[in-house]
Design a protein around this motif. Structure first.
Motif, short mmCIF file in Angstrom:
data_model
loop_
_atom_site.label_atom_id
_atom_site.label_comp_id
_atom_site.label_asym_id
_atom_site.label_seq_id
_atom_site.Cartn_x
_atom_site.Cartn_y
_atom_site.Cartn_z
N ARG A 1 0.81 -1.21 0.00
CA ARG A 1 0.00 0.00 0.00
C ARG A 1 0.85 1.27 0.00
N ASN A 2 1.87 1.30 0.86
CA ASN A 2 2.59 2.56 1.12
C ASN A 2 3.90 2.70 0.35
N PHE A 3 4.33 1.64 -0.33
CA PHE A 3 5.57 1.76 -1.12
C PHE A 3 5.27 1.48 -2.58
N TRP A 4 4.98 0.22 -2.91
CA TRP A 4 4.73 -0.10 -4.31
C TRP A 4 3.48 0.60 -4.83
N GLY A 5 2.46 0.71 -3.99
CA GLY A 5 1.23 1.38 -4.42
C GLY A 5 1.46 2.85 -4.72
N VAL A 6 2.26 3.52 -3.89
CA VAL A 6 2.56 4.94 -4.11
C VAL A 6 3.36 5.10 -5.40
N ILE A 7 4.31 4.20 -5.62
CA ILE A 7 5.09 4.25 -6.86
C ILE A 7 4.17 4.07 -8.07
N ALA A 8 3.25 3.10 -7.99
CA ALA A 8 2.37 2.85 -9.13
C ALA A 8 1.46 4.04 -9.42
N ARG A 9 1.03 4.75 -8.37
CA ARG A 9 0.15 5.90 -8.58
C ARG A 9 0.89 7.09 -9.17
N ASN A 10 2.17 7.17 -8.92
CA ASN A 10 2.92 8.38 -9.31
C ASN A 10 3.94 8.16 -10.42
N PHE A 11 4.19 6.91 -10.78
CA PHE A 11 5.19 6.62 -11.82
C PHE A 11 4.68 5.51 -12.74
N GLU A 12 5.06 5.59 -13.98
CA GLU A 12 4.97 4.46 -14.90
C GLU A 12 6.37 3.90 -14.98
N ALA A 13 6.69 2.94 -14.14
CA ALA A 13 8.08 2.48 -14.01
C ALA A 13 8.12 1.01 -13.65
N ARG A 14 9.24 0.38 -13.97
CA ARG A 14 9.45 -1.02 -13.61
C ARG A 14 10.89 -1.21 -13.20
N ALA A 15 11.10 -2.19 -12.31
CA ALA A 15 12.46 -2.57 -11.88
C ALA A 15 12.96 -3.68 -12.79
N GLU A 16 14.04 -3.42 -13.49
CA GLU A 16 14.63 -4.41 -14.41
C GLU A 16 15.88 -4.99 -13.76
N ALA A 17 15.78 -6.22 -13.30
CA ALA A 17 16.90 -6.87 -12.62
C ALA A 17 17.90 -7.39 -13.65
N ASP A 18 19.16 -6.99 -13.50
CA ASP A 18 20.21 -7.42 -14.42
C ASP A 18 21.02 -8.59 -13.88
N GLU A 19 21.30 -8.56 -12.58
CA GLU A 19 22.17 -9.59 -12.00
C GLU A 19 21.69 -9.95 -10.60
#
Length: 395
Positions: free
Chosen positions: A58-76
């Protein structure tokens, strides 16, 4: 399949579910007692600890989703000796609602147990996140010596949220560092100046998290007020529509307050069971007197523009269709004045309620003697003698 391989696949599934917004898979992958830690300095106050899977969603990923169009791309993904996994990669995307691009490296330390993720600690370039979120809530334009600062959440009544508090402090700091700013104009985009704190945001915040959210937001808002109050450049406020709560702090820092005849003023704290912020308990009694301040706080009286002018909250009421032009003209007039002297005037007036007469007289002597050394004073005296308008440089 080795334990490390199993853990690695679990983490890869986790990043895939995050990118897809797959809530069911995330619930299956994350331990209910999960503990997350966002990097300090993340926008919207989401840095710090989030205890429990629901709090993190609710308070971390949800806030990111509401305010950003972004994704975490794991390389290693690297297995560490202590059993944790170190995941490195990049966040890519952009801020929503006019925010900028996001491209920030990250490192995540992830712990697992019994086939579930039990903790994640985030390390990232928070300045890039702040940049991507920037320009959502405030507009700043500097031209001809005037810094025009506009609150820019018109669909929310320019309600003050964490992003606006952070951004206001950043912009107040930027203005203070600019040598070319000689006056400041504060206004709101849309029909309202600001309705005060974002009550809708507070309603979505859990009872446990609300105190922390208020502290993060108000701490920065108060620092911005201090920064604006201490400027040499005088400030004009153009108030249209509603202004309330902590938003009145932006009125208090202003030297000239022009109000549209549509303006409405209210504190509003009592309706929410809250107390005060924005300097209301300091400035308001000094402007309108203690008894009237108590009435405004305790009875939550709403004032129209003329009532606000009558008790000293605003300098002058103007027709709504003339507000922008008159405020801009006032700011331009101030920008052509002796900025250094204006700064000294502002400080002397601000301290006068706490300073003894003897100390104030001494401070006046020091200020006027110091000001007399400036080029502006030489120009002002010469222009007076020559019976012409002075051309001040602000130094």
């Amino acid at each position: 399949m080795t334990i490390e391989t199993t853990k690695t696949q679990l983490v890869r599934d986790f990043y895939a579910a995050l990118a897809a917004g797959d809530r069911d898979t995330l619930e299956a992958l994350i331990d209910p007692a999960f503990v997350g830690h966002g990097a300090e300095g993340m926008p919207f106050g989401i840095g710090g600890a989030h205890d429990g899977a629901e709090a993190m969603r609710r308070n971390f990923w949800g806030v990111i989703a509401r305010n950003f169009e972004a994704r975490a791309e794991a390389d290693e993904i690297v297995a560490l000796d202590d059993g944790r996994l170190l995941v490195t990669g990049r966040y890519r995307g952009k801020g929503r609602n006019g925010g900028g691009p996001l491209d920030a490296a990250f490192a995540h330390l992830i712990s697992t147990a019994n086939g579930r993720i039990t903790s994640l600690s985030q390390f990232t370039d928070t300045a890039r996140w702040q940049d991507a979120a920037r320009t959502r809530t405030l507009d700043l334009a500097i031209a001809d010596g005037v810094a025009t600062l506009r609150l820019n959440r018109p669909d929310k009544g320019n309600a003050i949220n964490e992003a606006m508090a952070y951004e206001l402090l950043d912009m107040a700091t930027e203005i203070a560092e600019r040598d070319d700013v000689r006056a400041i104009l504060i206004a709101g985009n849309g029909p309202n100046f600001t309705v005060g704190g974002d009550v809708g945001l507070f309603a979505k915040t859990s009872r446990e998290d609300l105190p922390k959210r208020l502290r993060r937001m108000i701490d920065r808002f108060h620092l911005a007020i201090e920064k604006l109050t201490s400027q040499d450049a005088p400030i004009v406020a153009a108030v249209r529509g509603g202004i309330g709560g902590g938003g009145l702090g932006l009125l208090y820092v202003s030297d000239i307050v022009l109000a549209s005849d549509t303006a409405q003023f209210a504190l509003g704290y009592g309706r929410l069971g809250l107390t005060a912020d924005g300097g209301n308990t300091w400035f308001l009694p000094r402007l309108v007197g203690m008894q009237r301040a108590k009435e405004l706080f305790l009875l939550n009286r709403r004032l129209n523009a003329q009532e606000a002018a009558d008790i000293g909250l605003v300098s002058r009421v103007v027709a709504d269709d003339a507000l922008d032009a008159e405020a801009a003209a006032a700011a331009a007039t101030l920008a052509a004045g002796p900025t250094n002297a204006y700064g000294k005037m502002r400080r002397l007036l601000r301290q006068s309620f706490e300073t003894s007469l003897a100390d104030q007289l001494n401070d006046e002597v020091e200020a006027i003697v110091d000001a007399s050394r400036s080029d502006d004073v030489a120009e002002g005296i010469a222009a007076f003698v020559e019976k012409r308008p002075a051309v001040f440089r602000g130094k």
